[in-house]
Design an enzyme around this catalytic site. Structure first.
Site, PDB file in Angstrom:
ATOM      1  N   ASP A 129       0.739  -1.221   0.094  1.00  0.00           N
ATOM      2  CA  ASP A 129      -0.111  -0.044  -0.168  1.00  0.00           C
ATOM      3  C   ASP A 129       0.726   0.984  -0.430  1.00  0.00           C
ATOM      4  O   ASP A 129       1.798   1.064   0.522  1.00  0.00           O
ATOM      5  CB  ASP A 129      -1.426  -0.414   1.671  1.00  0.00           C
ATOM      6  CG  ASP A 129      -2.142   1.254   1.546  1.00  0.00           C
ATOM      7  OD1 ASP A 129      -2.901   1.216   0.715  1.00  0.00           O
ATOM      8  OD2 ASP A 129      -1.939   1.665   2.173  1.00  0.00           O
ATOM      9  N   GLU A 162      14.287 -15.187  -0.716  1.00  0.00           N
ATOM     10  CA  GLU A 162      15.125 -16.723   0.348  1.00  0.00           C
ATOM     11  C   GLU A 162      13.896 -17.526   0.360  1.00  0.00           C
ATOM     12  O   GLU A 162      14.515 -18.293   1.011  1.00  0.00           O
ATOM     13  CB  GLU A 162      15.422 -15.662   1.966  1.00  0.00           C
ATOM     14  CG  GLU A 162      16.266 -14.790   2.082  1.00  0.00           C
ATOM     15  CD  GLU A 162      16.251 -14.151   2.966  1.00  0.00           C
ATOM     16  OE1 GLU A 162      15.758 -14.672   3.833  1.00  0.00           O
ATOM     17  OE2 GLU A 162      17.901 -13.288   4.051  1.00  0.00           O
TER      18      GLU A 162
END
Length: 535
Positions: free
Chosen positions: A215, A264
């Site tokens: 956002d 990751e």
């Protein structure tokens, strides 16, 4: 031609680079489905309706905020980023939604709100309580005021919702909030803020979410010194120029650190930028190879139903985003804008035509809940039921966001149309009986079956979704868009109010409206109609 319902939708999660051509469905949690009968949508309600999205044929679901929040701005004022608001359920409910979605072959993307928090967030409450000089105030933008007694705001910045972007506390200091006063902005120059959000990302990634919609991704970093702008009506400048509080270059270091975390985790977790940038080239900076994966294409959303303007928007989008190796994204409706059935001005025919155009373009498409039902904007909500904070302000946004947030109709012939057990948090119109999921399922002329057919074809046809190019067919009449996609698909779109005659490009696959008879190798393309063809 009829619309075939995809009876056995593919449920296997997409392989490599799933996000490049994914269809992502936005759920506004309070308006999707109510699981406990209190009139407010919630996480158990969402879990119970995921089969609808599987059958629709989308690839991923994006959930608007469900975090613990006082709900001053419909959950975009977050008090605790690791907790679920009781309005929507529990953290266990959130985990259940994630697991169930994965079981249904759907990915889950959740909102993250990093520009600001709630004034009830523990950090901000302590900062206020401890007073001037508190080290916690350094995690926000606290300033002394201007004027003889500090009675004037520290700068001339205005809130997006209208009024000044500064509020003064009883102790005399002011704090910055680019949105509502209940939404203080974080100071992203502070290491603790950066560390906290990296931890929040990992918390939700560990629970299995497949990505984040960021956002106000263009916010967070402010120009040094928080300089004056020098003029008013600043909200109207968002997306048209760089402001000292939006689209500052420093945000990109944040996203590079976030991308390292996303990479990751297995399974291609993604970041999606809600970035209002003044140009597509500026937007493309958010989706460079070491930053976020996608950015919302507000330039396309804001394009009128005009062949020349649409073609220019498509070309500009593909060029700017292709230059950094990112896919284009396309969107017609979301929780902040008037639904496209109403906004485009041509009713349901035009909305359906716009949808098939969007779904034929290369890249990723975003759907907003209810558009698959052909829902119009609700424009006659009485003032006493309004919830949007911008509705209650004298300037800033127009306060029309409630009209696209009315709860969905699922079944039955009168409110609440299967949404829940009682009155809905925003009232539903009395004439939506024909728009329910139940009423439209199995009707080959319905908008729901059109969406199911279109998304089924996107999964199976090599000319839809994948790739990054369109080949415009320049022999089309004025007001008609015609383009070829690699894989042998041709899309023809009539944006005018009159039928157009074109040469037949192949075998018709799907039409947004009626397909008129073929005439000596030509066909008539009705007004506000899109047809997909296979060469």
């Amino acid at each position: 031609m009829t619309h075939q319902h995809n009876e056995a939708p593919e449920t296997a999660v997409r392989p490599t680079d799933w996000w490049r051509d994914a269809v992502i469905y936005q759920i506004y949690p309070r308006s999707f489905a109510d699981g406990n009968g209190d009139g407010m949508g919630d996480l158990p309600g969402i879990r119970g309706r995921l089969a609808h999205l599987r059958d629709l044929g989308v690839d991923a679901v994006w959930l608007s905020p469900f975090y613990a929040s006082p709900q001053a701005d419909a959950g975009y004022d977050v008090a605790d980023y690791r907790a679920v608001d009781p309005l929507f359920g529990t953290l266990a409910d959130a985990e259940a939604v994630i697991r169930e979605a994965h079981d249904q072959g759907l990915r889950i993307i959740i909102d993250i709100v990093p520009n600001h928090c709630s004034d009830q967030h523990a950090w901000f409450r302590r900062a206020v309580a401890e007073g001037p000089g508190s080290v916690l105030r350094e995690r926000f933008h606290f300033r002394k005021g201007r004027g003889d007694n500090g009675e004037l705001p520290p700068s001339d910045w205005e809130s997006v919702f209208g009024g000044p972007a500064w509020t003064r506390l009883p102790d005399g200091e002011w704090y910055l909030h680019l949105f509502a006063p209940e939404q203080p902005d974080f100071n992203w120059d502070h290491p603790a803020v950066q560390d906290e959000f990296r931890s929040i990302l990992r918390f939700w990634l560990d629970l299995g979410v497949d990505g984040f919609r960021v956002d106000v991704a263009h916010g967070m970093v402010k120009a040094p010194g928080l300089p004056d702008i020098g003029h008013g009506e600043q909200a109207r400048l968002i997306g048209s120029q760089i402001l000292p509080f939006f689209d500052q270059d420093g945000v990109h270091a944040v996203y590079r650190s976030w991308r390292a975390i996303l990479d990751e985790y297995p399974g291609q977790r993604i970041g999606v930028a809600e970035a209002w940038a003044p140009t597509l080239d500026r937007l493309a900076r958010y989706v460079r190879p070491d930053e976020l994966h996608q950015g919302f294409n507000f330039h396309y959303l804001g394009t009128d139903w005009d062949a020349g303007a649409l073609r220019a928007a498509v070309d500009a989008s593909l060029s700017a985003l292709g230059a950094v190796g990112a896919p284009a994204t396309w969107v017609l409706s979301n929780h902040d804008v008037v639904r496209h059935r109403t906004r485009l001005g041509g009713g349901l025919d035009r909305a359906r035509a716009a949808t098939l155009l969007m779904l034929a373009l290369p890249g990723s498409a975003y759907l907003y809940q209810g558009e698959e039902l052909g829902l119009p904007e609700v424009t006659d909500l009485p003032a006493e039921v309004r919830q949007d904070p911008s509705f209650f302000r004298d300037s800033g946004q127009d306060g029309l966001r409630d009209g696209c947030r009315v709860p969905l109709p699922w079944s039955g012939t009168e409110p609440p149309y299967g949404f829940g057990a009682g009155d809905t948090w925003l009232p539903q119109p009395d004439d939506w009986a024909t728009l329910t999921v139940q009423a439209q399922t199995g009707d080959p002329a319905s908008t729901l079956e059109l969406y199911r057919s279109a998304l089924g074809l996107r999964r199976t046809h090599p000319g839809l979704g994948a790739g990054d190019t369109v080949e415009w067919l320049d022999d089309a009449p004025d007001g008609v868009l015609a383009f070829r996609r690699p894989g042998g698909l041709v899309c023809t779109v009539n944006t005018t109010d009159a039928p157009a005659r074109l040469s037949v490009p192949g075998r018709p696959l799907l039409t947004s409206g009626r397909q008129l008879p073929l005439l000596d190798g030509d066909f008539i393309l009705p007004a506000d109609t899109t047809i997909w063809w296979e060469e």
